[in-house]
Design a protein around this motif. Structure first.
Motif, short mmCIF file in Angstrom:
data_model
loop_
_atom_site.label_atom_id
_atom_site.label_comp_id
_atom_site.label_asym_id
_atom_site.label_seq_id
_atom_site.Cartn_x
_atom_site.Cartn_y
_atom_site.Cartn_z
N UNK A 1 0.84 -1.20 0.00
CA UNK A 1 0.00 0.00 0.00
C UNK A 1 0.87 1.24 0.00
N UNK A 2 0.41 2.26 0.72
CA UNK A 2 1.17 3.51 0.83
C UNK A 2 2.16 3.39 1.98
N UNK A 3 3.39 3.86 1.79
CA UNK A 3 4.38 3.78 2.87
C UNK A 3 4.02 4.71 4.02
N UNK A 4 4.34 4.27 5.23
CA UNK A 4 4.03 5.06 6.43
C UNK A 4 5.19 5.94 6.87
N UNK B 1 12.14 0.34 2.08
CA UNK B 1 11.96 -1.12 2.02
C UNK B 1 11.15 -1.52 0.79
N UNK B 2 10.07 -0.76 0.54
CA UNK B 2 9.22 -1.07 -0.62
C UNK B 2 10.01 -0.96 -1.92
N UNK C 1 19.79 6.26 -5.60
CA UNK C 1 18.61 6.63 -6.38
C UNK C 1 17.34 6.58 -5.52
N UNK C 2 17.23 5.53 -4.73
CA UNK C 2 16.06 5.38 -3.86
C UNK C 2 15.98 6.52 -2.85
N UNK C 3 17.10 6.82 -2.20
CA UNK C 3 17.11 7.88 -1.19
C UNK C 3 16.83 9.25 -1.80
N UNK D 1 5.95 4.80 -5.15
CA UNK D 1 6.49 5.48 -6.34
C UNK D 1 5.34 5.94 -7.24
N UNK D 2 5.65 6.95 -8.05
CA UNK D 2 4.75 7.41 -9.10
C UNK D 2 5.42 7.23 -10.44
#
Length: 193
Positions: free
Chosen positions: A88-91, A98-99, A140-142, A157-158
């Motif tokens: 779902x959406x990250x908290x 992690x996602x 890249x993630x950060x 992500x979008x």
């Protein structure tokens, strides 16, 4: 066109998503946004589109007592389905990290469901798009999380943002579905409702 078809109806979008709002505007529709907080939980036995369909119906439930015979309520939900698990959406930033690490160098499905609800009936439909990510570096993630704060997006992500530009190798299916709204199916369903 669609705007002529629904000119005597009152459309209610029960979503705070700017993307869903934009899609309806681009279709030339007049609508009102109404939001009611809903606990987005679902029975653990549900899988894939069963989850997003359940949640899109759940989001409609608080509005049912106040619908008039002219109202068409639009509710939607999007999940990322990876290895038999719904994202779902990250908290938090850590949750988003992690996602995105779990999506890196893998394919997953984005499933969006929409419920069109009137006083008399409810029509629910879904679309699934396969998305393949390249291997994402921690840098890249950060960067993406810090700059774009994707906490309102399933899977963190979008597709229409920086990470989608540099990270998605290909998709199989509808691009707009990955943005959270299967617009073509919606257009067809509005002719049925």
């Amino acid at each position: 066109m669609l705007s002529e078809l629904v000119q005597n109806r009152h459309l209610i979008l029960a979503s705070g998503s700017p993307r869903r709002s934009l899609f309806l505007k681009e279709l030339g529709l007049d609508f009102e946004i109404r939001i009611k907080e809903t606990e987005e939980s679902y029975p653990s036995h549900l899988k894939g589109k069963e989850i997003s369909e359940y949640l899109s119906k759940l989001k409609a439930a608080p509005f049912l007592p106040e619908l008039t015979d002219k109202d068409i309520l639009i509710t939607a939900d999007t999940i990322v389905w990876l290895e038999d698990t719904a994202l779902g959406k990250p908290k938090s930033k850590n949750d988003a990290r992690k996602m995105l690490r779990s999506l890196s160098n893998k394919s997953h499905e984005v499933i969006s469901s929409v419920a069109l609800t009137t006083m008399y009936k409810q029509l629910v439909f879904s679309d699934t798009t396969k998305v393949i990510f390249k291997e994402l570096s921690d840098k890249e993630i950060n960067y993406y999380i810090d700059q774009y704060k994707p906490f309102d997006k399933a899977g963190a992500y979008g597709i229409q943002e920086w990470l989608g530009y540099i990270g998605i190798e290909r998709i199989e299916g509808n691009y707009f579905n990955v943005m959270g709204f299967p617009i073509q199916l919606f257009y067809d369903a509005m002719h049925k409702i």
